[in-house]
Design a protein around this motif. Sequence first.
Motif, PDB file in Angstrom:
ATOM      1  N   ASN A 183     -17.517  -9.108  18.631  1.00 24.23           N
ATOM      2  CA  ASN A 183     -17.543  -9.244  20.095  1.00 24.23           C
ATOM      3  C   ASN A 183     -16.288  -8.669  20.751  1.00 24.23           C
ATOM      4  N   ASP A 184     -15.848  -7.509  20.289  1.00 23.76           N
ATOM      5  CA  ASP A 184     -14.655  -6.880  20.845  1.00 23.76           C
ATOM      6  C   ASP A 184     -14.825  -5.366  20.775  1.00 23.76           C
ATOM      7  N   VAL A 185     -13.976  -4.650  21.507  1.00 20.00           N
ATOM      8  CA  VAL A 185     -14.019  -3.196  21.396  1.00 20.00           C
ATOM      9  C   VAL A 185     -13.563  -2.799  20.002  1.00 20.00           C
ATOM     10  N   ILE A 186     -13.967  -1.628  19.566  1.00 23.80           N
ATOM     11  CA  ILE A 186     -13.738  -1.194  18.189  1.00 23.80           C
ATOM     12  C   ILE A 186     -12.445  -0.400  18.069  1.00 23.80           C
ATOM     13  N   SER A 187     -11.618  -0.788  17.103  1.00 28.63           N
ATOM     14  CA  SER A 187     -10.382  -0.067  16.840  1.00 28.63           C
ATOM     15  C   SER A 187     -10.284   0.238  15.358  1.00 28.63           C
ATOM     16  N   ILE A 188     -10.382   1.517  15.003  1.00 29.35           N
ATOM     17  CA  ILE A 188     -10.272   1.918  13.600  1.00 29.35           C
ATOM     18  C   ILE A 188      -8.814   1.930  13.155  1.00 29.35           C
ATOM     19  N   LEU A 189      -7.892   2.207  14.090  1.00 32.46           N
ATOM     20  CA  LEU A 189      -6.476   2.231  13.741  1.00 32.46           C
ATOM     21  C   LEU A 189      -5.981   0.885  13.243  1.00 32.46           C
ATOM     22  N   SER A 190      -6.700  -0.177  13.540  1.00 30.36           N
ATOM     23  CA  SER A 190      -6.269  -1.502  13.109  1.00 30.36           C
ATOM     24  C   SER A 190      -6.431  -1.689  11.612  1.00 30.36           C
ATOM     25  N   ASP A 191      -7.156  -0.795  10.969  1.00 27.99           N
ATOM     26  CA  ASP A 191      -7.384  -0.910   9.538  1.00 27.99           C
ATOM     27  C   ASP A 191      -6.540   0.128   8.799  1.00 27.99           C
ATOM     28  N   VAL A 192      -5.443  -0.312   8.181  1.00 26.62           N
ATOM     29  CA  VAL A 192      -4.531   0.624   7.524  1.00 26.62           C
ATOM     30  C   VAL A 192      -4.937   0.750   6.060  1.00 26.62           C
ATOM     31  N   TYR A 193      -5.660   1.814   5.767  1.00 27.10           N
ATOM     32  CA  TYR A 193      -6.147   2.058   4.417  1.00 27.10           C
ATOM     33  C   TYR A 193      -5.773   3.473   3.975  1.00 27.10           C
ATOM     34  N   CYS A 194      -5.636   3.628   2.658  1.00 24.78           N
ATOM     35  CA  CYS A 194      -5.421   4.951   2.072  1.00 24.78           C
ATOM     36  C   CYS A 194      -6.687   5.318   1.310  1.00 24.78           C
ATOM     37  N   THR A 218       4.324   5.285  14.471  1.00 22.94           N
ATOM     38  CA  THR A 218       4.062   6.352  13.510  1.00 22.94           C
ATOM     39  C   THR A 218       4.906   6.116  12.267  1.00 22.94           C
ATOM     40  N   THR A 219       4.383   6.511  11.127  1.00 25.70           N
ATOM     41  CA  THR A 219       5.148   6.350   9.886  1.00 25.70           C
ATOM     42  C   THR A 219       6.439   7.172   9.930  1.00 25.70           C
ATOM     43  N   LYS A 220       6.404   8.296  10.630  1.00 28.36           N
ATOM     44  CA  LYS A 220       7.597   9.146  10.689  1.00 28.36           C
ATOM     45  C   LYS A 220       8.699   8.544  11.569  1.00 28.36           C
ATOM     46  N   SER A 221       8.354   7.532  12.360  1.00 27.92           N
ATOM     47  CA  SER A 221       9.372   6.894  13.189  1.00 27.92           C
ATOM     48  C   SER A 221       9.931   5.624  12.538  1.00 27.92           C
ATOM     49  N   LEU A 222       9.425   5.278  11.342  1.00 28.80           N
ATOM     50  CA  LEU A 222       9.901   4.083  10.654  1.00 28.80           C
ATOM     51  C   LEU A 222      11.371   4.204  10.267  1.00 28.80           C
ATOM     52  N   LYS A 223      12.062   3.063  10.262  1.00 34.70           N
ATOM     53  CA  LYS A 223      13.456   3.001   9.838  1.00 34.70           C
ATOM     54  C   LYS A 223      13.576   2.032   8.674  1.00 34.70           C
ATOM     55  N   GLU A 224      14.607   2.214   7.892  1.00 39.88           N
ATOM     56  CA  GLU A 224      14.848   1.291   6.787  1.00 39.88           C
ATOM     57  C   GLU A 224      14.984  -0.130   7.328  1.00 39.88           C
ATOM     58  N   ASN A 225      14.427  -1.078   6.583  1.00 41.59           N
ATOM     59  CA  ASN A 225      14.415  -2.508   6.912  1.00 41.59           C
ATOM     60  C   ASN A 225      13.358  -2.893   7.949  1.00 41.59           C
ATOM     61  N   ASP A 226      12.596  -1.925   8.479  1.00 45.65           N
ATOM     62  CA  ASP A 226      11.408  -2.298   9.238  1.00 45.65           C
ATOM     63  C   ASP A 226      10.465  -3.039   8.292  1.00 45.65           C
ATOM     64  N   THR A 227       9.658  -3.933   8.837  1.00 49.77           N
ATOM     65  CA  THR A 227       8.762  -4.747   8.017  1.00 49.77           C
ATOM     66  C   THR A 227       7.318  -4.557   8.467  1.00 49.77           C
ATOM     67  N   LEU A 228       6.432  -4.259   7.530  1.00 46.00           N
ATOM     68  CA  LEU A 228       5.014  -4.097   7.854  1.00 46.00           C
ATOM     69  C   LEU A 228       4.403  -5.442   8.238  1.00 46.00           C
ATOM     70  N   SER A 229       3.615  -5.449   9.316  1.00 44.83           N
ATOM     71  CA  SER A 229       2.870  -6.649   9.701  1.00 44.83           C
ATOM     72  C   SER A 229       1.527  -6.715   8.998  1.00 44.83           C
ATOM     73  N   LYS A 230       0.987  -5.564   8.639  1.00 45.57           N
ATOM     74  CA  LYS A 230      -0.273  -5.483   7.908  1.00 45.57           C
ATOM     75  C   LYS A 230      -0.045  -4.677   6.643  1.00 45.57           C
ATOM     76  N   PRO A 231      -0.557  -5.142   5.503  1.00 42.37           N
ATOM     77  CA  PRO A 231      -0.382  -4.373   4.274  1.00 42.37           C
ATOM     78  C   PRO A 231      -1.163  -3.070   4.314  1.00 42.37           C
ATOM     79  N   VAL A 232      -0.776  -2.133   3.475  1.00 43.46           N
ATOM     80  CA  VAL A 232      -1.511  -0.884   3.320  1.00 43.46           C
ATOM     81  C   VAL A 232      -2.392  -1.022   2.081  1.00 43.46           C
ATOM     82  N   PHE A 233      -3.696  -0.818   2.266  1.00 50.23           N
ATOM     83  CA  PHE A 233      -4.656  -0.979   1.184  1.00 50.23           C
ATOM     84  C   PHE A 233      -5.126   0.367   0.647  1.00 50.23           C
TER      85      PHE A 233
END
Length: 364
Positions: free
Chosen positions: A119-130, A5-20
């Motif tokens: 050919n995989d199950v669908i995950s919307i959470l995998s797409d980090v968009y604003c 969750t974004t509320k559990s983030l700490k300083e110096n954590d690094t995003l693995s996927k950009p926010v679009f």
Amino acid sequence: MRLVTTKSLKENDTLSKPVFHDNGNILIQAGIPLSQRIINRLIKLGIAFVYIHDDITKDIEVKNAITDETRVEAINTIKKEFAEIENHHIIGESLNTIHLSKNFAKVVQKILTDIKKSNDVISILSDVYCYDSYIFTHSLNVTIYTIGLGMELKFNEKQLFEIGLGAILHDVGKLMVPKEILEKNGRLTNEEFEIIKNHSRAGFDLLRNAPNISLITAHCAFQHHERLNGSGYPQGISGDQIHLYAKILAVADVFDAVTSNRVYRKAMLPHEGLEILYAGADTLFDKQIVEMFSRTVAIYPTGLTVYLSDGRKGVVSRQNKFLSMRPFIRIIEHAGARVEPYEVDLLKDRHVTIIECEARLGVY
């Protein structure tokens, strides 16, 4: 990568996927240590979950349901066409709907092609968009879920296209609802709810007069709020009176609504959304469709930290195509103690169940 969750983030954590942004531009780049200012911005943008870098899970990959190119084109088409519909409604002019069916048909075909390739199950959470508007992302997400479910039900190409077009346009009638009611932060009055309910019929009236849009597709907008026991709207029909497409849309619509951030409620995790669907199975929703939906979507998204019934803690490492409710787990702790990571297939270890998710607890 790990989902937190974004509320559990700490300083110096690094995003693995950009926010679009939904136009395809990167708002927050991956690979850069987060400052408190950036963390606060993520929270303010209303983004509930992000993927961060983690040494134990650095090789875990998250697969998107559709390509970034398709997503950007879909959102831009929804924004452009919906804006034109809304403007014509405000000024009271009739709408030329010829391009409406043509442009949305093109987008639906691209989404269909992408989902077939994944050919995989669908995950919307995998797409980090604003997104600028909930209705844009909701229309797209429901389309992705609906087409995926249609494929699980062995629909042919014509059926997949019909229901996909109906899904992307199912909420078009909400453009006729005043924004102060649609986006109200608080309980609706009875009068306001009656106005909201009118969007089903308004959408149907618009679509049934559009060229190249079938009456069945128009009924997706008309009936997606109908319920098996007759408690829905606008007609209060029940059982087999409701078209199959509408029964499918009802499931996808509710699931995306409860797993998305809203002005009046935070997003649920997918397994919590599924619990709501199962609670209404055979009364509100078709039970068979709910069960098939549970096999179509990633109930526990890849990268999510979970707790198992035998005291172990792990991270969802990949999905199980045969039963998404029982994914592969990378075990990292047992009884509170760190262990050398190893994989467990919950489809084979049937005596073990997921009992809690760390993202919901707000820690990691």
